[in-house]
Design a protein around this motif. Sequence first.
Motif, PDB file in Angstrom:
ATOM      1  N   VAL A  31       0.843  -1.203   0.000  1.00  0.00           N
ATOM      2  CA  VAL A  31       0.000   0.000   0.000  1.00  0.00           C
ATOM      3  C   VAL A  31       0.876   1.249   0.000  1.00  0.00           C
ATOM      4  O   VAL A  31       0.604   2.201  -0.741  1.00  0.00           O
ATOM      5  CB  VAL A  31      -0.969   0.000   1.206  1.00  0.00           C
ATOM      6  N   LEU A  32       1.917   1.264   0.818  1.00  0.00           N
ATOM      7  CA  LEU A  32       2.835   2.408   0.828  1.00  0.00           C
ATOM      8  C   LEU A  32       3.531   2.567  -0.520  1.00  0.00           C
ATOM      9  O   LEU A  32       3.685   3.685  -1.017  1.00  0.00           O
ATOM     10  CB  LEU A  32       3.865   2.254   1.943  1.00  0.00           C
ATOM     11  N   GLN A  33       3.917   1.462  -1.124  1.00  0.00           N
ATOM     12  CA  GLN A  33       4.543   1.518  -2.440  1.00  0.00           C
ATOM     13  C   GLN A  33       3.556   2.080  -3.472  1.00  0.00           C
ATOM     14  O   GLN A  33       3.923   2.902  -4.302  1.00  0.00           O
ATOM     15  CB  GLN A  33       5.004   0.129  -2.854  1.00  0.00           C
ATOM     16  N   TYR A  34       2.300   1.652  -3.409  1.00  0.00           N
ATOM     17  CA  TYR A  34       1.267   2.168  -4.321  1.00  0.00           C
ATOM     18  C   TYR A  34       1.095   3.676  -4.136  1.00  0.00           C
ATOM     19  O   TYR A  34       1.015   4.419  -5.112  1.00  0.00           O
ATOM     20  CB  TYR A  34      -0.055   1.446  -4.081  1.00  0.00           C
ATOM     21  N   TYR A  35       1.060   4.115  -2.876  1.00  0.00           N
ATOM     22  CA  TYR A  35       0.881   5.547  -2.613  1.00  0.00           C
ATOM     23  C   TYR A  35       2.045   6.359  -3.190  1.00  0.00           C
ATOM     24  O   TYR A  35       1.837   7.349  -3.886  1.00  0.00           O
ATOM     25  CB  TYR A  35       0.745   5.830  -1.119  1.00  0.00           C
ATOM     26  N   PHE A  36       3.275   5.954  -2.905  1.00  0.00           N
ATOM     27  CA  PHE A  36       4.425   6.741  -3.346  1.00  0.00           C
ATOM     28  C   PHE A  36       4.608   6.700  -4.863  1.00  0.00           C
ATOM     29  O   PHE A  36       5.111   7.657  -5.447  1.00  0.00           O
ATOM     30  CB  PHE A  36       5.696   6.295  -2.625  1.00  0.00           C
ATOM     31  N   CYS A  37       4.201   5.625  -5.510  1.00  0.00           N
ATOM     32  CA  CYS A  37       4.289   5.568  -6.976  1.00  0.00           C
ATOM     33  C   CYS A  37       3.195   6.394  -7.653  1.00  0.00           C
ATOM     34  O   CYS A  37       3.354   6.792  -8.809  1.00  0.00           O
ATOM     35  CB  CYS A  37       4.197   4.125  -7.448  1.00  0.00           C
ATOM     36  N   ASN A  38       2.077   6.634  -6.959  1.00  0.00           N
ATOM     37  CA  ASN A  38       0.929   7.295  -7.576  1.00  0.00           C
ATOM     38  C   ASN A  38       0.488   8.576  -6.872  1.00  0.00           C
ATOM     39  O   ASN A  38      -0.618   9.049  -7.096  1.00  0.00           O
ATOM     40  CB  ASN A  38      -0.260   6.328  -7.607  1.00  0.00           C
ATOM     41  N   GLU A  44      -3.604  13.679  -3.046  1.00  0.00           N
ATOM     42  CA  GLU A  44      -4.003  13.807  -1.644  1.00  0.00           C
ATOM     43  C   GLU A  44      -2.829  13.436  -0.748  1.00  0.00           C
ATOM     44  O   GLU A  44      -1.887  12.777  -1.179  1.00  0.00           O
ATOM     45  CB  GLU A  44      -5.222  12.936  -1.340  1.00  0.00           C
ATOM     46  N   SER A  45      -2.910  13.878   0.486  1.00  0.00           N
ATOM     47  CA  SER A  45      -1.840  13.576   1.429  1.00  0.00           C
ATOM     48  C   SER A  45      -1.916  12.106   1.857  1.00  0.00           C
ATOM     49  O   SER A  45      -2.915  11.427   1.633  1.00  0.00           O
ATOM     50  CB  SER A  45      -1.953  14.474   2.656  1.00  0.00           C
ATOM     51  N   MET A  46      -0.845  11.643   2.496  1.00  0.00           N
ATOM     52  CA  MET A  46      -0.831  10.263   2.958  1.00  0.00           C
ATOM     53  C   MET A  46      -1.900  10.033   4.025  1.00  0.00           C
ATOM     54  O   MET A  46      -2.523   8.973   4.077  1.00  0.00           O
ATOM     55  CB  MET A  46       0.535   9.883   3.516  1.00  0.00           C
ATOM     56  N   PHE A  49      -5.102   9.571   2.234  1.00  0.00           N
ATOM     57  CA  PHE A  49      -5.043   8.283   1.548  1.00  0.00           C
ATOM     58  C   PHE A  49      -5.335   7.146   2.529  1.00  0.00           C
ATOM     59  O   PHE A  49      -6.123   6.245   2.234  1.00  0.00           O
ATOM     60  CB  PHE A  49      -3.666   8.097   0.908  1.00  0.00           C
ATOM     61  N   CYS A  50      -4.720   7.191   3.703  1.00  0.00           N
ATOM     62  CA  CYS A  50      -4.913   6.130   4.700  1.00  0.00           C
ATOM     63  C   CYS A  50      -6.332   6.108   5.255  1.00  0.00           C
ATOM     64  O   CYS A  50      -6.836   5.043   5.624  1.00  0.00           O
ATOM     65  CB  CYS A  50      -3.899   6.277   5.824  1.00  0.00           C
ATOM     66  N   ARG A  51      -6.974   7.258   5.297  1.00  0.00           N
ATOM     67  CA  ARG A  51      -8.372   7.303   5.749  1.00  0.00           C
ATOM     68  C   ARG A  51      -9.302   6.554   4.806  1.00  0.00           C
ATOM     69  O   ARG A  51     -10.334   6.046   5.218  1.00  0.00           O
ATOM     70  CB  ARG A  51      -8.855   8.743   5.859  1.00  0.00           C
ATOM     71  N   ARG A  52      -8.935   6.498   3.537  1.00  0.00           N
ATOM     72  CA  ARG A  52      -9.767   5.829   2.534  1.00  0.00           C
ATOM     73  C   ARG A  52      -9.469   4.335   2.422  1.00  0.00           C
ATOM     74  O   ARG A  52     -10.111   3.636   1.656  1.00  0.00           O
ATOM     75  CB  ARG A  52      -9.571   6.477   1.172  1.00  0.00           C
TER      76      ARG A  52
END
Length: 67
Positions: A31-38, A44-46, A49-52
């Motif tokens: 999930v962290l890798q997905y966030y940082f790649c996209n 949106e902020s991390m 993102f984590c709230r969703r």
Amino acid sequence: MARGFFIGKGVVIMKVVRIRGKNRVDAKKRVLQYYFCNREHLGESMKDFCRRCTIDPSGRTIIYRGQ
């Protein structure tokens, strides 16, 4: 997979992403890798993102419901 529903006169598209890992720790790393790649595309902020994100009871799948 994208889903939409009507709000007023427009259509809002909801993006659902399922991220699977071997175990809970691997799923969180992915999930962290997905966030940082996209993150430019997500816009949106991390924290937002984590709230969703929701995690299933087994811990191997994390579901992101974005807009």
